[in-house]
Design a protein around this motif. Structure first.
Motif, PDB file in Angstrom:
ATOM      1  N   ALA A  16       3.043   7.950  -2.954  1.00 37.00           N
ATOM      2  CA  ALA A  16       2.324   8.441  -2.019  1.00 37.00           C
ATOM      3  C   ALA A  16       2.254   7.384  -0.672  1.00 37.00           C
ATOM      4  N   LEU A  17       1.999   6.289  -1.255  1.00 37.10           N
ATOM      5  CA  LEU A  17       1.822   5.233  -0.037  1.00 37.10           C
ATOM      6  C   LEU A  17       2.996   5.123   0.827  1.00 37.10           C
ATOM      7  N   ALA A  18       4.166   5.383   0.049  1.00 36.99           N
ATOM      8  CA  ALA A  18       5.630   5.191   0.887  1.00 36.99           C
ATOM      9  C   ALA A  18       5.981   6.418   1.467  1.00 36.99           C
ATOM     10  N   ALA A  96      -2.402   1.390   7.173  1.00 38.82           N
ATOM     11  CA  ALA A  96      -3.259   2.610   7.898  1.00 38.82           C
ATOM     12  C   ALA A  96      -4.416   2.652   6.852  1.00 38.82           C
ATOM     13  N   PRO A  97      -4.367   3.211   5.482  1.00 40.00           N
ATOM     14  CA  PRO A  97      -5.467   3.306   4.781  1.00 40.00           C
ATOM     15  C   PRO A  97      -6.497   2.154   4.594  1.00 40.00           C
ATOM     16  N   HIS A  98      -5.774   0.821   4.537  1.00 39.12           N
ATOM     17  CA  HIS A  98      -6.623  -0.444   4.263  1.00 39.12           C
ATOM     18  C   HIS A  98      -7.551  -0.532   5.485  1.00 39.12           C
ATOM     19  N   PHE A  99      -7.075  -0.268   6.805  1.00 32.41           N
ATOM     20  CA  PHE A  99      -7.899  -0.406   7.837  1.00 32.41           C
ATOM     21  C   PHE A  99      -9.117   0.529   7.802  1.00 32.41           C
ATOM     22  N   ALA A 100      -9.237   1.450   7.239  1.00 30.78           N
ATOM     23  CA  ALA A 100     -10.243   2.581   6.957  1.00 30.78           C
ATOM     24  C   ALA A 100     -11.157   2.076   5.896  1.00 30.78           C
ATOM     25  N   GLU A 181      -5.827  -3.802 -13.019  1.00 34.59           N
ATOM     26  CA  GLU A 181      -5.377  -2.212 -12.945  1.00 34.59           C
ATOM     27  C   GLU A 181      -3.981  -2.042 -12.107  1.00 34.59           C
ATOM     28  N   GLY A 182      -3.795  -3.088 -11.160  1.00 34.68           N
ATOM     29  CA  GLY A 182      -2.575  -2.703 -10.267  1.00 34.68           C
ATOM     30  C   GLY A 182      -1.402  -3.219 -10.953  1.00 34.68           C
ATOM     31  N   VAL A 183      -1.384  -4.099 -11.921  1.00 33.83           N
ATOM     32  CA  VAL A 183      -0.138  -4.695 -12.490  1.00 33.83           C
ATOM     33  C   VAL A 183      -0.039  -4.503 -13.836  1.00 33.83           C
ATOM     34  N   ARG A 184       0.805  -3.925 -14.609  1.00 30.65           N
ATOM     35  CA  ARG A 184       0.935  -3.664 -15.676  1.00 30.65           C
ATOM     36  C   ARG A 184       2.425  -3.606 -16.234  1.00 30.65           C
ATOM     37  N   ILE A 192      -2.279   0.095  -4.341  1.00 34.24           N
ATOM     38  CA  ILE A 192      -3.662   0.049  -3.540  1.00 34.24           C
ATOM     39  C   ILE A 192      -4.467  -1.196  -4.348  1.00 34.24           C
ATOM     40  N   GLU A 193      -4.470  -1.094  -5.657  1.00 33.36           N
ATOM     41  CA  GLU A 193      -5.385  -2.124  -6.461  1.00 33.36           C
ATOM     42  C   GLU A 193      -4.689  -3.460  -6.534  1.00 33.36           C
ATOM     43  N   TYR A 194      -3.231  -3.500  -6.329  1.00 36.17           N
ATOM     44  CA  TYR A 194      -2.659  -4.781  -6.226  1.00 36.17           C
ATOM     45  C   TYR A 194      -3.108  -5.433  -4.936  1.00 36.17           C
ATOM     46  N   GLN A 195      -2.818  -4.643  -3.803  1.00 37.81           N
ATOM     47  CA  GLN A 195      -3.144  -5.213  -2.512  1.00 37.81           C
ATOM     48  C   GLN A 195      -4.536  -5.568  -2.376  1.00 37.81           C
TER      49      GLN A 195
END
Length: 264
Positions: A16-18, A96-100, A181-184, A192-195
């Motif tokens: 979805a991010l891509a 974009a979502p991280h700015f919000a 949570e982001g890396v497994r 998002i969690e990794y970032q």
């Protein structure tokens, strides 16, 4: 905390991010309403839980009010750091979502912490950044929008003295949880969690560079913080991320170095 984030971001994921379709054309939200890039990704606006859990988050547990305020501000700064880095790395849509997030993940969740600072959220600068990134503006067009967002966060700083090292330790706790949570299994499974972990690790290193207290030698803590940040070299999810065990081990070394420093 993470148990809330897993639910909120379950519909998002790296695909979805891509997808530019999920992010294009989303302008700033109405007051108190998340922009489309956050709402579409299952962001906290309108949810009953959140990353920071309205005080239920272990990272906030036991902290006095000024430290809670400072931790919330650090989380806002970490999200903004992620967004700026993604713009530098050429992933404007991903930024974009991280700015919000500073508003719709952190400030709205912890609005009560800032009741003595201001009654309304400093929303406009972040909505402007989110809209510019969502519209695919380039870095040169987005960069002039940074100072108002930086100023809005600075305006929230607690007026009382607070223990900066306690805030750094709490941020480190949150970073470990986000990374786990982001890396497994040798891959980034939740971008998002990794970032978020990337932003927190690099902000911790920045905070320790800026931290100063007479009689304290921060050489070891700064070295361990830089080593931790180096394990997360880019905001864009790497193909071969550091193992969570390696990040945990390095964060433990940093924690030991912090334990050797006296309270500010």
């Amino acid at each position: 905390m993470i148990e809330f984030r897993a639910k909120l971001w379950s519909a998002l994921g790296a695909a979805a991010l891509a997808s530019t379709g999920a992010l294009m054309g989303c302008g700033p939200g109405e007051k108190g309403e998340a922009p489309a890039s956050v709402a579409a990704s299952g962001g906290e606006a309108g949810e009953s839980g959140s990353e920071h859990g309205g005080g239920a988050d272990p990272a906030f547990a036991g902290l006095p009010m000024p430290e809670q305020q400072a931790l919330a501000i650090a989380l806002m700064r970490a999200h903004l750091l992620v967004a700026k880095t993604l713009v530098q790395e050429g992933d404007v849509q991903g930024a974009a979502p991280h700015f919000a997030h500073p508003i719709y993940e952190v400030f709205e969740t912890h609005r009560q912490l800032f009741a003595n600072v201001r009654a309304t959220p400093p929303q406009a600068p972040f909505d402007a950044l989110n809209a510019a990134a969502s519209a695919g503006r380039d870095a040169a067009q987005i960069a002039p929008l940074y100072p108002p967002a930086d100023d809005a966060i600075r305006a929230l700083q607690p007026k009382e003295a607070y223990d900066q090292l306690a805030v750094i330790r709490a941020l480190l706790m949150q970073m470990r949880a986000e990374y786990g949570e982001g890396v497994r299994d040798g891959a980034v499974v939740n971008a998002i969690e990794y970032q978020d972990a990337f932003g927190m690790a690099h902000l911790i290193s920045e905070m320790l560079k800026d931290y100063a207290s007479p009689g304290q030698d921060l050489t070891e803590a700064r070295k361990e913080a830089a080593a931790l940040a180096a394990l997360l070299p880019s905001a864009k999810p790497p193909a071969a991320p550091a193992a969570p065990g390696a990040v945990l081990a390095q964060s433990s070394r940093l924690e030991l170095a912090l334990a050797g420093l006296a309270k500010l």
